[in-house]
Design a protein around this motif. Structure first.
Motif, PDB file in Angstrom:
ATOM      1  N   MET A   1     -26.749 -57.649 -60.785  1.00 36.69           N
ATOM      2  CA  MET A   1     -27.512 -58.256 -59.696  1.00 36.69           C
ATOM      3  C   MET A   1     -26.615 -59.214 -58.911  1.00 36.69           C
ATOM      4  SD  MET A   1     -30.963 -60.592 -59.838  1.00 36.69           S
ATOM      5  CE  MET A   1     -31.991 -59.238 -60.415  1.00 36.69           C
ATOM      6  N   GLN A   6     -30.418 -62.617 -56.665  1.00 37.46           N
ATOM      7  CA  GLN A   6     -30.971 -63.564 -57.626  1.00 37.46           C
ATOM      8  C   GLN A   6     -31.583 -64.768 -56.921  1.00 37.46           C
ATOM      9  OE1 GLN A   6     -28.175 -65.091 -60.464  1.00 37.46           O
ATOM     10  NE2 GLN A   6     -29.678 -66.373 -61.522  1.00 37.46           N
ATOM     11  N   THR A  10     -35.520 -65.691 -57.126  1.00 38.45           N
ATOM     12  CA  THR A  10     -35.877 -67.025 -57.627  1.00 38.45           C
ATOM     13  C   THR A  10     -36.779 -67.757 -56.644  1.00 38.45           C
ATOM     14  OG1 THR A  10     -33.774 -67.155 -58.811  1.00 38.45           O
ATOM     15  CG2 THR A  10     -34.950 -69.220 -58.447  1.00 38.45           C
ATOM     16  N   LEU A  43     -34.987 -60.642 -63.318  1.00 35.02           N
ATOM     17  CA  LEU A  43     -34.351 -61.818 -63.881  1.00 35.02           C
ATOM     18  C   LEU A  43     -34.340 -61.712 -65.406  1.00 35.02           C
ATOM     19  CD1 LEU A  43     -35.968 -64.638 -61.685  1.00 35.02           C
ATOM     20  CD2 LEU A  43     -33.770 -63.480 -61.337  1.00 35.02           C
ATOM     21  N   SER A  59     -33.453 -69.823 -63.102  1.00 37.61           N
ATOM     22  CA  SER A  59     -33.398 -68.395 -63.434  1.00 37.61           C
ATOM     23  C   SER A  59     -32.010 -68.057 -63.964  1.00 37.61           C
ATOM     24  CB  SER A  59     -33.699 -67.549 -62.189  1.00 37.61           C
ATOM     25  OG  SER A  59     -32.676 -67.724 -61.210  1.00 37.61           O
ATOM     26  N   VAL A  61     -29.352 -64.778 -64.886  1.00 32.25           N
ATOM     27  CA  VAL A  61     -28.988 -63.361 -64.816  1.00 32.25           C
ATOM     28  C   VAL A  61     -27.496 -63.245 -65.114  1.00 32.25           C
ATOM     29  CG1 VAL A  61     -28.799 -61.300 -63.393  1.00 32.25           C
ATOM     30  CG2 VAL A  61     -30.771 -62.795 -63.140  1.00 32.25           C
TER      31      VAL A  61
END
Length: 252
Positions: A1, A6, A10, A43, A59, A61
């Motif tokens: 990602m 992201q 988020t 996520l 978050s 990732v």
């Protein structure tokens, strides 16, 4: 990602959490929906820290963290908004909604409310029903209906003009109690005290108190105490309005 993806996801998840808190969802539900929606959109994990007037979300990732903060401004209780956000989460989990669809759905969320000409008589009827269940006679029920309908009209007018909620509750309780004292002016009812008691029941902050207790029981002490304090202040404001009206009417 990618980082931009992201960041975008988020922002969508924190927007959903912000709306849930603003429209009366309990803190545990906000955490659950945010985490489920984040995982559904890709996520790895979502962590939330909720306070009385703000939330912080992080978050994760592939080892990359994104943290954002949002201020919470209460807009009153609206379960239609909460249900719509839960529906978006469910459809995202089923793969029917991706990030683009979730973004569009979130942008289209607007609180829907019933028109005044429906709310006012229904509130009057509910308070009159409480009066009847408490043993009030027909005239007392009619006085309760009139007083609570007048009070609800004032409450909606003040809310539309963005008065402070505590001022709103105090003025509404004052007007409602003044009208409810009609039963004391002339001996038209044998239960005027029941009319006065039932007419102001619309001001009982039941939902905030329930949310406050639920938050504290589930470990969200800060938010629970804040909501409990707000509900207590609303109750005190109502008592002040009732007391002033009773003093003017010579009942105290």
């Amino acid at each position: 990602m990618y980082a931009d993806t992201q960041n975008d996801i988020t922002r969508q998840v924190v927007r959903a959490a912000q709306l849930l808190l603003a429209y009366g969802a309990e803190s545990d539900l906000v955490e659950e929906i945010s985490q489920r929606l984040g995982r559904a959109l890709g996520l790895a994990s979502v962590e939330l820290s909720i306070s009385s007037n703000a939330l912080v979300m992080t978050s994760l990732v592939h080892g990359r963290c994104v943290t954002t903060t949002r201020r919470i401004r209460e807009h009153g209780i609206n379960m239609a908004v909460v249900c719509e956000l839960q529906r978006i989460c469910l459809l995202a989990e089923k793969g029917l909604y991706g990030p683009n669809e979730v973004r569009k759905r979130l942008a289209r969320i607007h609180p829907r409310s019933y028109p005044r000409w429906v709310v006012i008589p229904v509130i009057g009827l509910s308070c009159a029903s409480f009066c009847h269940l408490s043993g009030g006679d027909v005239i007392a029920c009619l006085i309760t209906f009139l007083a609570s309908a007048c009070g609800m009209y004032v409450r909606l007018i003040l809310a539309a003009r963005h008065f402070n909620v505590l001022v709103n509750f105090a003025i509404t309780a004052f007007i409602t109690t003044l009208v409810a004292q009609l039963g004391y002016l002339k001996p038209i009812t044998a239960t005027p005290q029941l009319a006065m008691a039932a007419a102001v029941l619309m001001l009982v902050p039941g939902f905030p108190m329930i949310n406050a207790i639920s938050d504290m029981v589930k470990g969200h002490m800060n938010v629970g105490i804040s909501r409990w304090g707000q509900a207590t202040l609303m109750t005190v404001s109502s008592v002040i309005g009732i007391t002033i009206a009773m003093q003017l009417g010579g009942l105290l």
